[in-house]
Design a protein around this motif. Structure first.
Motif, PDB file in Angstrom:
ATOM      1  N   LYS A   1      -3.958 -11.412  54.338  1.00  0.00           N
ATOM      2  CA  LYS A   1      -4.742 -10.174  54.441  1.00  0.00           C
ATOM      3  C   LYS A   1      -5.994 -10.422  55.278  1.00  0.00           C
TER       4      LYS A   1
ATOM      5  N   SER B   1     -11.905   4.062  52.752  1.00  0.00           N
ATOM      6  CA  SER B   1     -11.344   4.283  54.090  1.00  0.00           C
ATOM      7  C   SER B   1     -12.379   3.865  55.125  1.00  0.00           C
TER       8      SER B   1
ATOM      9  N   GLY C   1      -8.056   1.610  58.047  1.00  0.00           N
ATOM     10  CA  GLY C   1      -7.254   1.548  56.841  1.00  0.00           C
ATOM     11  C   GLY C   1      -8.093   1.643  55.594  1.00  0.00           C
ATOM     12  N   GLU C   2      -7.507   1.188  54.514  1.00  0.00           N
ATOM     13  CA  GLU C   2      -8.150   1.235  53.206  1.00  0.00           C
ATOM     14  C   GLU C   2      -8.436  -0.187  52.743  1.00  0.00           C
TER      15      GLU C   2
ATOM     16  N   PHE D   1      -8.201  -5.557  53.621  1.00  0.00           N
ATOM     17  CA  PHE D   1      -7.440  -4.363  53.947  1.00  0.00           C
ATOM     18  C   PHE D   1      -6.184  -4.330  53.089  1.00  0.00           C
ATOM     19  N   VAL D   2      -6.097  -3.326  52.222  1.00  0.00           N
ATOM     20  CA  VAL D   2      -4.921  -3.110  51.385  1.00  0.00           C
ATOM     21  C   VAL D   2      -3.780  -2.603  52.264  1.00  0.00           C
ATOM     22  N   GLN D   3      -4.132  -1.726  53.173  1.00  0.00           N
ATOM     23  CA  GLN D   3      -3.175  -1.191  54.150  1.00  0.00           C
ATOM     24  C   GLN D   3      -3.977  -0.768  55.359  1.00  0.00           C
ATOM     25  N   GLY D   4      -3.297  -0.720  56.479  1.00  0.00           N
ATOM     26  CA  GLY D   4      -3.982  -0.275  57.681  1.00  0.00           C
ATOM     27  C   GLY D   4      -3.241  -0.659  58.934  1.00  0.00           C
ATOM     28  N   GLU D   5      -3.899  -0.408  60.048  1.00  0.00           N
ATOM     29  CA  GLU D   5      -3.301  -0.679  61.345  1.00  0.00           C
ATOM     30  C   GLU D   5      -4.392  -1.139  62.309  1.00  0.00           C
TER      31      GLU D   5
ATOM     32  N   GLN E   1       0.598  -3.701  62.187  1.00  0.00           N
ATOM     33  CA  GLN E   1       0.451  -3.214  60.818  1.00  0.00           C
ATOM     34  C   GLN E   1      -0.218  -4.281  59.951  1.00  0.00           C
ATOM     35  N   LEU E   2      -1.119  -3.852  59.069  1.00  0.00           N
ATOM     36  CA  LEU E   2      -1.840  -4.782  58.207  1.00  0.00           C
ATOM     37  C   LEU E   2      -1.258  -4.858  56.800  1.00  0.00           C
ATOM     38  N   ASP E   3      -0.328  -4.014  56.449  1.00  0.00           N
ATOM     39  CA  ASP E   3       0.211  -4.040  55.090  1.00  0.00           C
ATOM     40  C   ASP E   3       1.504  -4.787  55.001  1.00  0.00           C
TER      41      ASP E   3
END
Length: 132
Positions: free
Chosen positions: A38, A58, A74-75, A112-116, A130-132
């Motif tokens: 991560k 966010s 992302g988040e 980052f839990v999720q993101g781009e 993609q980061l997730d």
């Protein structure tokens, strides 16, 4: 993920955008690391940015290097584990050791839990990661 972390490091300084009461706030940052696959960054939990991150996770990072730039959106989520803070300190000791210690109860890391991430240039098509 390595490509994103390495790019942000080459920027030296990158900018983090948060929001508070629907108003944007942008500030410079400089320390990142990859931990458990991560993307992490660090802040002080006494700063206003910390409260903004907790209230609205966010965010967007932006940095530029050698005529190219990156946008990471992302988040994020706080990671209160000592191992995560230690990874950040080990990768950024020169920049962080004058401000923090791993156990000072100030140093706080978010990931980052999720993101781009998108890498841009004036001559090539954007590259998305993609980061997730």
């Amino acid at each position: 993920m390595n490509e994103v972390v390495n790019y942000l490091r080459t920027c030296g300084t990158f900018f983090l955008a948060t929001s508070e009461e629907e108003k944007p706030h942008v500030r410079p940052f400089g320390a990142v690391c990859e931990f458990e696959g991560k993307l992490y960054f660090v802040t002080n939990n006494k700063k206003k940015v910390y409260q903004q991150l907790k209230e609205n996770p966010s965010v967007e990072l932006c940095g530029m290097s050698k005529g190219t730039w990156i946008r990471v959106s992302g988040e994020v989520k706080e990671d209160d584990r000592r191992e995560a803070r230690l990874a950040m300190m080990n990768e950024n000791r020169q920049a962080l050791s004058s401000m923090y210690t791993v156990d000072d109860h100030l140093m706080t890391v978010f990931y980052f839990v999720q993101g781009e991430a998108t890498l841009y240039s004036f001559t090539e098509e954007p590259k998305k990661i993609q980061l997730d």
